[in-house]
Design an enzyme around this catalytic site. Structure first.
Site, PDB file in Angstrom:
ATOM      1  N   GLU A  87     -25.980   1.700 -18.654  1.00 31.96           N
ATOM      2  CA  GLU A  87     -25.037   2.210 -19.645  1.00 31.96           C
ATOM      3  C   GLU A  87     -25.398   3.624 -20.095  1.00 31.96           C
ATOM      4  O   GLU A  87     -24.512   4.467 -20.268  1.00 31.96           O
ATOM      5  CB  GLU A  87     -24.975   1.254 -20.847  1.00 31.96           C
ATOM      6  CG  GLU A  87     -24.325  -0.075 -20.474  1.00 31.96           C
ATOM      7  CD  GLU A  87     -24.300  -1.084 -21.601  1.00 31.96           C
ATOM      8  OE1 GLU A  87     -23.769  -2.184 -21.379  1.00 31.96           O
ATOM      9  OE2 GLU A  87     -24.806  -0.782 -22.709  1.00 31.96           O
TER      10      GLU A  87
ATOM     11  N   LYS B  36     -17.654   2.099 -32.404  1.00 33.31           N
ATOM     12  CA  LYS B  36     -16.319   1.914 -31.823  1.00 33.31           C
ATOM     13  C   LYS B  36     -15.231   2.553 -32.695  1.00 33.31           C
ATOM     14  O   LYS B  36     -15.478   2.913 -33.853  1.00 33.31           O
ATOM     15  CB  LYS B  36     -16.071   0.416 -31.629  1.00 33.31           C
ATOM     16  CG  LYS B  36     -17.039  -0.232 -30.620  1.00 33.31           C
ATOM     17  CD  LYS B  36     -16.643  -1.676 -30.329  1.00 33.31           C
ATOM     18  CE  LYS B  36     -17.604  -2.323 -29.348  1.00 33.31           C
ATOM     19  NZ  LYS B  36     -17.162  -3.680 -28.953  1.00 33.31           N
TER      20      LYS B  36
ATOM     21  N   TYR C 241     -16.709  -1.121 -18.976  1.00 34.33           N
ATOM     22  CA  TYR C 241     -16.604  -2.564 -19.209  1.00 34.33           C
ATOM     23  C   TYR C 241     -16.247  -3.335 -17.933  1.00 34.33           C
ATOM     24  O   TYR C 241     -15.749  -4.468 -18.027  1.00 34.33           O
ATOM     25  CB  TYR C 241     -15.582  -2.841 -20.311  1.00 34.33           C
ATOM     26  CG  TYR C 241     -16.117  -2.619 -21.720  1.00 34.33           C
ATOM     27  CD1 TYR C 241     -17.189  -3.377 -22.200  1.00 34.33           C
ATOM     28  CD2 TYR C 241     -15.543  -1.679 -22.565  1.00 34.33           C
ATOM     29  CE1 TYR C 241     -17.673  -3.189 -23.490  1.00 34.33           C
ATOM     30  CE2 TYR C 241     -16.024  -1.491 -23.864  1.00 34.33           C
ATOM     31  CZ  TYR C 241     -17.090  -2.258 -24.312  1.00 34.33           C
ATOM     32  OH  TYR C 241     -17.570  -2.089 -25.587  1.00 34.33           O
TER      33      TYR C 241
ATOM     34  N   HIS D 110     -21.195  -1.386 -30.219  1.00 35.85           N
ATOM     35  CA  HIS D 110     -21.662  -1.985 -28.970  1.00 35.85           C
ATOM     36  C   HIS D 110     -23.137  -1.650 -28.817  1.00 35.85           C
ATOM     37  O   HIS D 110     -23.556  -0.560 -29.196  1.00 35.85           O
ATOM     38  CB  HIS D 110     -20.890  -1.424 -27.768  1.00 35.85           C
ATOM     39  CG  HIS D 110     -21.554  -1.749 -26.455  1.00 35.85           C
ATOM     40  ND1 HIS D 110     -21.371  -2.951 -25.832  1.00 35.85           N
ATOM     41  CD2 HIS D 110     -22.452  -1.060 -25.708  1.00 35.85           C
ATOM     42  CE1 HIS D 110     -22.117  -2.982 -24.732  1.00 35.85           C
ATOM     43  NE2 HIS D 110     -22.780  -1.850 -24.632  1.00 35.85           N
TER      44      HIS D 110
ATOM     45  N   ASN E 237     -15.155  -4.830 -33.513  1.00 35.67           N
ATOM     46  CA  ASN E 237     -16.453  -5.272 -34.044  1.00 35.67           C
ATOM     47  C   ASN E 237     -17.452  -4.136 -34.237  1.00 35.67           C
ATOM     48  O   ASN E 237     -18.656  -4.331 -34.168  1.00 35.67           O
ATOM     49  CB  ASN E 237     -17.018  -6.420 -33.205  1.00 35.67           C
ATOM     50  CG  ASN E 237     -17.419  -5.999 -31.814  1.00 35.67           C
ATOM     51  OD1 ASN E 237     -17.077  -4.907 -31.372  1.00 35.67           O
ATOM     52  ND2 ASN E 237     -18.156  -6.841 -31.122  1.00 35.67           N
TER      53      ASN E 237
HETATM   54  P1  CMP Z   1     -19.149  -5.431 -26.666  1.00 34.24           P
HETATM   55  O1  CMP Z   1     -20.589  -5.615 -26.957  1.00 34.24           O
HETATM   56  O2  CMP Z   1     -18.649  -4.035 -26.762  1.00 34.24           O
HETATM   57  O3  CMP Z   1     -18.829  -5.996 -25.213  1.00 34.24           O
HETATM   58  C1  CMP Z   1     -17.554  -6.470 -24.852  1.00 34.24           C
HETATM   59  C2  CMP Z   1     -16.628  -6.618 -26.023  1.00 34.24           C
HETATM   60  O4  CMP Z   1     -15.511  -7.458 -25.813  1.00 34.24           O
HETATM   61  C3  CMP Z   1     -17.368  -7.261 -27.171  1.00 34.24           C
HETATM   62  O5  CMP Z   1     -18.306  -6.331 -27.693  1.00 34.24           O
HETATM   63  C4  CMP Z   1     -16.218  -7.682 -28.078  1.00 34.24           C
HETATM   64  O6  CMP Z   1     -15.824  -6.673 -28.978  1.00 34.24           O
HETATM   65  C5  CMP Z   1     -15.061  -7.901 -27.094  1.00 34.24           C
HETATM   66  N1  CMP Z   1     -14.652  -9.300 -27.013  1.00 34.24           N
HETATM   67  C6  CMP Z   1     -13.437  -9.784 -27.305  1.00 34.24           C
HETATM   68  N2  CMP Z   1     -13.395 -11.104 -27.121  1.00 34.24           N
HETATM   69  C7  CMP Z   1     -14.618 -11.487 -26.699  1.00 34.24           C
HETATM   70  C8  CMP Z   1     -15.213 -12.740 -26.334  1.00 34.24           C
HETATM   71  N3  CMP Z   1     -14.522 -13.882 -26.364  1.00 34.24           N
HETATM   72  N4  CMP Z   1     -16.511 -12.744 -25.945  1.00 34.24           N
HETATM   73  C9  CMP Z   1     -17.229 -11.597 -25.882  1.00 34.24           C
HETATM   74  N5  CMP Z   1     -16.706 -10.383 -26.219  1.00 34.24           N
HETATM   75  C10 CMP Z   1     -15.433 -10.329 -26.615  1.00 34.24           C
END
Ligand code: CMP
Length: 142
Positions: free
Chosen positions: A127, A10, A50, A116, A113
């Site tokens: 995906e 990311k 998303y 992904h 974070n």
């Molecule tokens: P990702 O695996 O990319 O999928 C969706 C993203 O939303 C997740 O990683 C997080 O970075 C972000 N996100 C933010 N808040 C939340 C939450 N409460 N639960 C899950 N994903 C979240």
């Protein structure tokens, strides 16, 4: 079984200049990179990717973060690749991520974070197809 999974490094991790360190984690765990591209996602691409999270309260912030800078996208292949990648990424929230995982070491918050990874066989297929055409996936020849 040998699987393929979809992975994104990311914008936060690309900005921290740790693409190579994260690739090294993939390789050390036995995952192979069989396709890769660096892209600055458009809003439409991020919203489409998303779409399952459209109704979630974090959707808007998620999309704006994902278009805040370039991302590195890759397809990883290996034995049990989907679960293995999730294991080395660590929990979605870096506060909960196990020691030594990618998110424990490189992520700063649940929003930023670092990576992904697909969460199952169906999403992995979807995906990968969202960002890569079949002819961009490289088979091993040696
Ligand atoms: P990702 O695996 O990319 O999928 C969706 C993203 O939303 C997740 O990683 C997080 O970075 C972000 N996100 C933010 N808040 C939340 C939450 N409460 N639960 C899950 N994903 C979240």
């Amino acid at each position: 079984a040998i699987e393929r999974t979809f992975s994104i490094i990311k914008p936060d991790a690309v900005a921290k200049n740790v693409i190579g360190e994260i690739y090294s984690r993939f390789e050390k765990s036995g995952l192979r990179i069989v396709a890769a591209k660096m892209v600055h996602l458009t809003q439409a691409q991020a919203e489409g990717f998303y779409a399952v999270h459209k109704e979630r309260p974090f959707f808007k912030d998620l999309v704006s973060f994902m278009i805040s800078g370039p991302v590195m996208m890759q397809v990883l292949e290996g034995e049990n690749a989907i679960a293995l990648n999730r294991e080395i990424m660590g929990a979605t929230n870096p506060k909960d991520a196990a020691l030594g995982t990618i998110r424990a070491d490189f992520a700063s918050s649940i929003d930023e974070n670092a990576v992904h990874g697909s969460d199952g066989q169906d999403t992995a297929k979807e995906e990968i197809a969202f960002f890569f055409s079949d002819n961009e996936l490289c088979a091993r020849t040696r």
